[in-house]
Each structure stands twice: as structure tokens, then as C-alpha cells.
Design a protein around this motif. Structure first.
Motif, PDB file in Angstrom:
ATOM      1  N   VAL A  33       0.952  -1.316  -0.052  1.00 37.42           N
ATOM      2  CA  VAL A  33       0.226   0.044  -0.153  1.00 37.42           C
ATOM      3  C   VAL A  33       1.344   1.491  -0.006  1.00 37.42           C
ATOM      4  N   THR A  36       0.702   3.368  -3.875  1.00 41.16           N
ATOM      5  CA  THR A  36      -0.151   3.893  -3.359  1.00 41.16           C
ATOM      6  C   THR A  36      -0.519   5.211  -3.587  1.00 41.16           C
ATOM      7  N   GLU A  39       0.756   7.689  -5.740  1.00 41.04           N
ATOM      8  CA  GLU A  39      -0.132   7.194  -7.228  1.00 41.04           C
ATOM      9  C   GLU A  39      -1.346   7.830  -6.758  1.00 41.04           C
ATOM     10  N   GLY A  40      -1.977   8.571  -5.424  1.00 40.51           N
ATOM     11  CA  GLY A  40      -3.248   8.800  -5.557  1.00 40.51           C
ATOM     12  C   GLY A  40      -3.301  10.308  -5.606  1.00 40.51           C
ATOM     13  N   GLN A 283      -6.968   5.038  -0.365  1.00 43.38           N
ATOM     14  CA  GLN A 283      -5.468   5.777  -0.906  1.00 43.38           C
ATOM     15  C   GLN A 283      -5.007   5.519  -2.035  1.00 43.38           C
ATOM     16  N   GLY A 284      -4.965   4.883  -3.022  1.00 45.08           N
ATOM     17  CA  GLY A 284      -5.159   5.331  -4.439  1.00 45.08           C
ATOM     18  C   GLY A 284      -5.580   6.090  -4.806  1.00 45.08           C
ATOM     19  N   TRP A 285      -7.105   6.291  -4.982  1.00 44.97           N
ATOM     20  CA  TRP A 285      -7.517   7.264  -5.552  1.00 44.97           C
ATOM     21  C   TRP A 285      -8.413   7.957  -4.273  1.00 44.97           C
ATOM     22  N   VAL A 348      -6.389  -4.828  -5.041  1.00 40.00           N
ATOM     23  CA  VAL A 348      -4.344  -4.328  -5.053  1.00 40.00           C
ATOM     24  C   VAL A 348      -4.297  -5.274  -5.241  1.00 40.00           C
TER      25      VAL A 348
END
Length: 372
Positions: A33, A36, A39-40, A283-285, A348
Motif C-alpha cells: 500500500v 499507492t 499514485e493517489g 489511498q490510491g484514489w 490491489v
């Protein structure tokens, strides 16, 4: 400053986002994680200490930060300690010197990895007094433990049964008491989920603020009642509570800022062991989720379009949290969010790792992320 017209805007460019409340776990889950975060669209995070065992010493805290940096060095990790009976005022002095930013309080047993949490806040007054002197932040998980199902229900309001739906309102007198006793102690009521919590934070002085998650801006009771991947603590509440959070974002004046409380659980444990684990992975979005929630809020008339300005977005997604923590944007970066350019994965996973996480709004389209 004009507001964004979500019906027509395609891209929004902002400074790197500060997420003031993340769970990055350890071991394989951290390896999954931590990447990410960037990535976010986030380049600075405040990290929760509820590992197993919890992070209760400065030595543990600094070692944990090094493990996170080894996974992703291009993120600034603000670290915290877990409020624990083994702490002394000297621990707080040591933490300040070492660059630790705060101490997180969990009521005993109220959420994931909180079995070592607080039973009696007054016993920690010497710790809070030293935190006030050292200017460390006290992060409060603002709930009281639920009443056991076998306990008698009384008619007294002070002794009423506590459930996941009123656990946060039942905690608010404790927030007021702590603020009154330590008026110069910086306190954050984490992951507000009710209109009552918003009002309570507003009633306090400038040393009290609150975080709001991405998922609480869209979820209500019915969502998590049917989907374990939407279940978190505090639970999402009523439509009126959700709408109060949306309005708090655009009328924050620095009192409310993003803290995703993104909390990953391995897919096999999320609804395993005869229980549903509390935690929503965003987290990523997360920024896309916030933008989508605000767009729907404008569409439903909950917030006025002209209130969703660049100043508000940059404030909620970074500036206001950094101001409260007294930190700077660490890398001088900007990030561009583009409508409809990302699809949330169904799961994920990363090659070679034995854990997988199901994200919030799996399979749905949201805003894409590009660093500049």
C-alpha cells in the motif's frame, strides 16, 4: 474566486496533497500500500501507530519511518506514537527532539488494533501537559466503546447504551473537557462522521481541528450495512451527517482538512474470522473520491457551486492540514487530476506479495493523477 463547474471542468491542478491520517501497516501490507500514496497524488502523510505491537517508543517510531522510506522515499512521513500506559512525560520530550509530530489516542477496543488503548483519559493528564509544553499534536479517535449487548439499558442519558451509531456523539464531551483543561494543546478530532462532531469542533478554539475522510463524504448507513468493504470505524451515519461533512469542507476556514483514514485489510481477513474488519481502503484514489463527492454535493444542492473554489480544494487537500501541523509542502510539486482518466481496480495486488486489498468503489471511474 470562482467555483469549479464540475459539469464542464476536465482538469484540476493542485499542489501535492497532504493526507493527515493514513494506515500504512507493516511488512508485506506496507509493501503493497505504501506505493499507492503517490499514485493517489499525495506526497506527505501523517502515519498512524496502531501496528501489532503498537508504536509506543521513539525508537520504534523512527525505525518504522525508515522501513516506510525504504519502500517509497519520495513521500514525507510525519510520525506518531500510540498513547499507552507505558509512556511518561520524558517520552514526549524525547519525541519532540526526534521529530515525532504527535500522539494518537484510541479508546480501548473501539477499532482495529486498539486493544491497548485508553480507558481513563485523566490518568494521561501529565502526558497531555507535556505535549502542550512541547507543542505536539494529540490525535483523538473520537468514539467511546460500545455497550455490551448483555448490559441493561437505562433511561439515564448519561448511562444510555452506546452503539456504533452514537459512539462519536457520546465522545464529544471528552473532547470539550480536554480542550478546556489544556487550551493550548493542539487537538485533532479524527475522521468526523456526524453533524454533531462538526459543531463540536467549531465550538472549540483555534487549537482544535478535525479530519474528514474521503469515504465519509459519500457513504451512509445503508452502504456499509450491505458491503463489508464500506465498513469502518466510525461508521458512516445518516444522509444529513454526510451532507454536514460536505458543507464543512467548503466552509472549513482551516478547521477541517483531509485525513483519509485509509485502512487496508487483506481480502481474506476483511470478512474473515466471523467478523468484519473495520477499515476502508482509499489511498490510491482518495482525491478523486473527494472531487466526485463534492460534484455530487453540488448536483444535489448540498453545497453551492461557487463555494468549491481552488482555494477551498488546495486548503482542504493540503494547506490547512499543513498549517495546523506547522509543516511545509515538502517537494515543491504539483499534481494534475483529470476527470474520468482512472478506473479503480477490483483488487490491489503486487507480484510476489501474499496480501491483496479490495479498494473503495472498486471498478468505478474517477479522476486520474499525473505528477508535474
Amino acid at each position: 474566486m470562482a467555483g469549479f463547474d464540475f459539469a464542464t471542468v476536465e482538469t484540476i491542478e493542485l499542489t501535492g496533497v497532504f493526507d493527515a491520517h493514513v494506515h500504512l501497516r507493516d511488512g508485506e501490507m506496507a509493501e503493497l500500500v505504501v506505493p499507492t500514496v503517490r499514485e493517489g497524488g499525495v506526497n506527505q502523510v501523517y502515519v498512524m501507530p496502531n501496528l501489532v505491537p503498537p508504536i509506543t517508543t521513539v525508537e520504534q517510531c523512527l525505525a518504522y519511518r525508515e522501513r516506510l522510506r525504504a519502500i517509497e522515499p519520495n513521500v514525507d512521513y510525519l510520525m506518531s506514537l500510540y498513547l499507552h500506559e507505558s509512556m511518561t512525560p520524558e517520552t514526549i520530550v524525547e519525541a519532540k527532539k526526534a521529530g515525532v509530530w504527535g500522539v494518537k489516542s484510541y479508546p480501548a477496543g473501539v477499532t482495529t488494533n486498539s486493544s491497548s488503548g485508553v480507558v481513563d483519559y485523566e490518568s494521561f493528564y501529565p502526558i497531555f501537559a507535556e505535549m502542550e509544553r512541547q507543542d505536539l499534536v494529540l490525535n483523538l479517535h473520537g468514539e467511546v466503546p460500545s455497550t455490551p449487548s448483555h448490559a441493561p439499558i437505562t433511561s439515564s442519558s448519561s448511562d444510555r447504551a452506546v452503539t456504533v451509531l452514537n459512539a462519536e456523539p457520546a465522545f464529544l464531551p471528552t473532547l470539550a473537557k480536554l480542550h478546556s483543561r489544556f487550551p493550548n494543546l493542539r487537538i485533532i478530532l479524527e475522521h468526523c462522521s456526524t453533524a454533531a462532531a462538526v459543531a463540536a469542533v467549531r465550538s472549540c478554539g483555534p487549537t482544535v481541528a478535525a479530519t474528514i475522510t474521503a469515504h465519509h463524504l459519500s457513504l451512509i448507513i445503508d452502504d456499509w450495512a450491505g458491503d463489508p468493504h464500506c465498513f469502518c470505524k466510525p461508521v458512516a451515519k445518516t444522509p444529513e451527517d454526510r451532507d454536514a461533512l460536505l458543507r464543512a469542507v467548503v466552509t472549513s476556514e482551516g478547521k477541517f482538512f483531509l485525513g483519509t483514514d485509509s485502512a487496508p485489510h487483506d481480502v481474506r481477513k476483511k470478512r474473515g474470522e466471523d467478523r468484519v474488519a473495520a477499515g476502508v481502503f482509499t489511498q490510491g484514489w482518495a482525491v478523486g473520491y473527494v472531487l466526485d463527492a463534492l460534484a455530487k454535493g453540488v448536483e444535489r444542492g448540498v453545497v453551492a457551486k461557487e463555494k468549491v473554489t481552488r482555494e477551498v480544494l488546495e486548503g482542504f487537500l493540503g494547506k490547512w492540514g499543513r498549517a495546523f501541523y506547522k509543516v511545509q509542502e515538502p517537494r515543491g510539486e504539483t499534481v494534475v487530476f483529470t476527470r474520468g482518466k482512472a478506473r479503480v481496480g477490483e483488487v490491489v495486488r503486487r507480484e510476489g506479495l501474499g496480501v491483496e486489498v479490495v479498494p473503495f468503489r472498486r471498478g468505478e471511474v474517477t479522476w486520474g493523477v499525473e505528477w508535474k
